[in-house]
Design an enzyme around this catalytic site. Structure first.
Site, PDB file in Angstrom:
ATOM      1  CG  ASP A 281     -20.177 -46.012  13.072  1.00 39.31           C
ATOM      2  OD1 ASP A 281     -19.352 -46.022  14.005  1.00 39.31           O
ATOM      3  OD2 ASP A 281     -20.354 -46.994  12.337  1.00 39.31           O
TER       4      ASP A 281
HETATM    5  C1  BGC Z   1     -18.037 -49.055  13.724  1.00 38.96           C
HETATM    6  C2  BGC Z   1     -19.077 -49.194  14.799  1.00 38.96           C
HETATM    7  C3  BGC Z   1     -18.426 -49.157  16.160  1.00 38.96           C
HETATM    8  C4  BGC Z   1     -17.627 -47.883  16.275  1.00 38.96           C
HETATM    9  C5  BGC Z   1     -16.975 -47.707  17.625  1.00 38.96           C
HETATM   10  C6  BGC Z   1     -17.087 -47.900  13.957  1.00 38.96           C
HETATM   11  O1  BGC Z   1     -16.018 -47.922  13.087  1.00 38.96           O
HETATM   12  O2  BGC Z   1     -18.688 -48.910  12.478  1.00 38.96           O
HETATM   13  O3  BGC Z   1     -19.803 -50.378  14.621  1.00 38.96           O
HETATM   14  O4  BGC Z   1     -19.387 -49.276  17.158  1.00 38.96           O
HETATM   15  O5  BGC Z   1     -16.632 -47.871  15.285  1.00 38.96           O
HETATM   16  O6  BGC Z   1     -15.914 -48.545  17.813  1.00 38.96           O
END
Ligand code: BGC
Length: 738
Positions: A281
């Site tokens: 993430d």
């Molecule tokens: C989130 C994810 C997301 C990623 C990309 C993160 O802050 O936890 O769920 O896919 O950002 O945008």
């Protein structure tokens, strides 16, 4: 003869598949042999473009990074043209011309927005879910995208956690089926079809169990709970063929997920045989320093790669440090090669090496965006997600559906004519201008009615400025519809709440209007269960409409006017107050189950144990009668099948869809079992007056759980089986596993 020919064809088919994958492997090996270490690490790097960042932006030089081969993948870059131009840099201006992979959070739609995942899960309609995912993929791929960070299959039992909006609720059985439906919808069965994209199962693992519902907070649970409750949906989605997995921000048992050998290597790769690639993430490698697990970013990168991470999202840790780590022998180039291979395989599967621009077709983009197919589906998915929580009679007649000849309606509330918030959290590139509000849809549906709209209150402050006008309008109306709830920023990522009451001035407004004495229908639009005990006591009709997306208005009006008979059922328990959280149907009995006559039993002294609305609950405009529960036997052996049948009759005046639910309880186990455990459900479409007998089949497979040695086993003994219309409203019978 026929059989022989079939086997021959199968054999030839398999051979050509193997030959194809052999060829791909050879191409990858050849490419790898030409790549510098820096270029290899580039393939393990994912950066955001300038659009829609969801966390700290560490670099704005992403185009330079693409050009130098130091970044092989981008997210938050979309539209056919924009991505075409970026792809051109990768293909024409880099040394090896390796195409970029474009990712994006297409969570419940790309441009046309469907209901938030929590809402859609309440439809219990797996075909609908798969279709939403397929259509979202169709739109997103037309917008130049190859990869979506979806499905989020985190089980969540704490509505304080804002991201509960993005998942399928509290139950692992239903959550698994929904995860599978989404993977199928997103990926189809052929990556070379340019309407399909890569799915990404997230957030691995147990992100939904953040302590106290505070986002990014610590997760600490027994291995038993992890395996019984939290892991099944990830496993199911991976078994369904999900190409990629995203690690979670949290730690599990003291180890941050992005550095967890236990999660990534042992469970994901070894136990489950996951062959795709693992992305972190957003900056979660870097965050291992804050966790106190890595001394610095370089150390964090080593821990991540050695734990099994393939791609670093946005953190630049791999890019900045991995070369040095290789030199020092802290990570092996062989492991880096393996990670690169995993990523390149998918670039091949998507056909990007043959035609890197195949997802960038502006003509197709124009045709697909907001097409009739998309808008119709948004409306259909919307109405199937609406949960009717209460519908009491006023003057001898249930308040809903609303008579189409109602003359004067006061439409009050900050969500009645609101385009942006009904799109919900994570609404990607949802186009606000295309949203049809409740006000617009109601006005279109009832052209003769006098509809007075007043915003009345705000969701983010307590001002009472609009109260007077709202009260006036209500006094002059036959009926009041109040559209209240949360704005889209009050749930989702980084939007945990410690108080789940209606935010801002809405509760005060509701009480002020209630005092007038007019019949009120509340339409609650929110990304989570709100604590609406006062509403439940005082308001005759409550429609929980969540955040339904682009066609929110028409979907709600379909239900309000009875053009669609509500069929959705809660996939998340509604607490009476925040103090009851965590509250879910599959609780344990405890050694002192509640007994009203005994003080020393498990309870609160200020609130009942029962929730306000239980899991599986939802009303309809018709009534269903359940006949006797019939079992074909009362004892089954380990290899036998138990058949559980029940007759359902639509005893009301309108057609409807009922979701019949089956739960079990294992009465004595070598470890304790929940008081109820969902093991099946069936949707029956019944015309008014019609009936249908449905039969569930249960085998020892359905009765398995982890024993004290953490082996997944079915244990002999006595069980209860429950069938009914919610987790509470059930009939029961007994059987024994011999
Ligand atoms: C989130 C994810 C997301 C990623 C990309 C993160 O802050 O936890 O769920 O896919 O950002 O945008």
């Amino acid at each position: 003869m026929k059989q022989t020919i079939l086997i021959l064809f199968l054999f030839i088919g398999l051979q050509s598949l193997f030959a194809q994958s052999d060829k791909t492997e050879q191409k990858i090996d050849k490419l790898l042999s030409k790549m510098t270490l820096e270029e290899k690490i580039g393939q393990l790097t994912l950066y955001t473009s300038g659009w829609d960042q969801t966390g700290p932006v560490l670099r704005d030089s992403y185009k330079e990074d693409v050009k130098s081969g130091r970044c092989g993948n981008l997210f938050n870059a979309h539209t056919a043209k924009y991505n075409y131009d970026l792809q051109k840099i990768a293909v024409e201006e880099t040394r090896l011309g390796i195409p970029l992979l474009f990712g994006y959070d297409v969570i419940h739609g790309y441009k046309t927005i469907f209901p938030i995942p929590l809402a859609e899960a309440c439809s219990w309609d797996l075909e609908l879910t798969e279709k939403s995912a397929r259509l979202a993929a169709k739109e997103a791929t037309a917008g130049g995208l190859h990869w979506t960070f979806n499905p989020m299959v985190d089980i969540a039992r704490d509505p304080r956690w804002g991201r509960i909006a993005e998942g399928a609720g509290e139950d692992p059985y239903l959550g698994s089926l929904i995860g599978v439906a989404k993977v199928k919808g997103i990926q189809g069965d052929d990556f070379s079809d340019k309407h399909t994209m890569l799915a990404c199962v997230k957030h691995f693992a147990a992100y939904g169990a953040a302590q106290a519902g505070r986002d990014y907070h610590t997760v600490d649970m027994s291995d038993r709970t992890l395996r019984e409750v939290y892991l099944p949906p990830y496993k199911a989605a991976i078994d369904a063929g999900a190409a990629t997995v995203m690690t979670s921000f949290n730690e599990v048992d003291g180890v941050p997920a992005s550095g967890s050998n236990y999660l990534l290597e042992n469970i994901l790769r070894k136990e489950w045989g996951f062959k795709g690639f693992i992305v972190t993430d957003y900056t979660s490698i870097n965050e291992m320093v804050h966790h106190g697990f890595a001394a610095d970013e370089k150390h964090a990168g080593e821990l991540a790669l050695n734990a099994g991470v393939d791609m670093d999202m946005q953190g630049a840790v791999f890019q900045n440090h991995l070369q040095e780590s290789v030199k020092e022998g802290k990570v092996s180039e062989k492991d880096i090669d393996e990670a690169v291979r995993r990523i390149l395989r998918y670039k091949h599967k998507l056909g990007l090496f043959e035609d890197p621009y195949r997802y960038s077709d502006e003509k197709r983009e124009k045709e697909v965006m907001f097409s009739e197919e998309m808008m119709e589906h948004a409306r259909d998915a919307g109405r199937k997600s609406i949960v009717l929580l209460k519908n009491e009679a006023v003057e001898g007649q249930p308040l809903l559906p609303l008579s189409k000849s109602t003359a004067k309606i006061a439409l009050i509330g900050p969500l009645a004519d609101n385009k942006e918030d009904v799109l919900g959290s994570w609404h990607a590139s949802g186009d606000v201008s295309k949203v049809v509000t409740l006000r617009k849809a109601l006005t279109d549906a009832l052209p003769k009615a006098e509809i007075t709209y007043i915003e009345g209150a705000k969701m983010d402050n307590n001002t009472e400025e609009g109260f007077e006008a709202a009260i006036e309008a209500s006094k002059n109306a036959d009926i009041v519809i109040m559209a209240i709830g949360e704005n889209y920023r009050q749930n989702g990522e980084a939007a945990s709440r410690s108080n789940l009451d209606l935010p801002g001035g809405q509760q005060a407004l509701l009480e002020a209007i209630h005092a007038i004495g007019k019949p009120i229908i509340t339409v609650v639009m929110a990304g989570r269960p709100l604590t609406i005990s006062w509403m439940d006591e005082n308001i005759p009709a409550i429609v929980n409409a969540w955040h339904l997306g682009t066609m929110a208005g028409p979907a709600i009006v379909d239900v309000l006017l009875g053009d669609y008979n509500p069929s959705a059922k809660l996939v998340i328990t509604f607490p009476r107050n925040v103090g009851q959280i965590p509250i879910y149907y599959a609780m344990k009995n405890t050694g002192r189950p509640f007994k009203a006559t005994d003080k020393y039993t498990s309870k609160y002294i200020d609130v009942p144990n029962e929730p306000l609305y239980p899991f599986g609950y939802g009303l309809s405009y018709t009534t269903y009668e359940y006949g006797d529960l019939k079992l074909n036997k009362t004892e089954i052996g380990m290899d036998e099948t138990l058949e559980v049948s029940v007759k359902i009759t639509n005893t009301g005046k309108v057609d409807g869809v009922e979701t019949v639910q089956l739960y079990i309880r294992d009465l004595v186990g070598s470890t304790t079992r929940p008081v109820k455990d969902l093991k099946g459900f069936r949707q029956v479409k019944l015309k008014a007056g019609a009936d249908e007998t449905i039969t569930f089949k249960l085998t020892s497979e359905d009765l398995k759980y982890y024993n004290q040695q953490m082996e997944l086993v079915a244990e002999k003994g006595d069980f209860k089986v429950f069938v009914g219309s919610s987790s509470v409203d059930v009939m029961e019978a007994d059987f024994t596993l011999k």
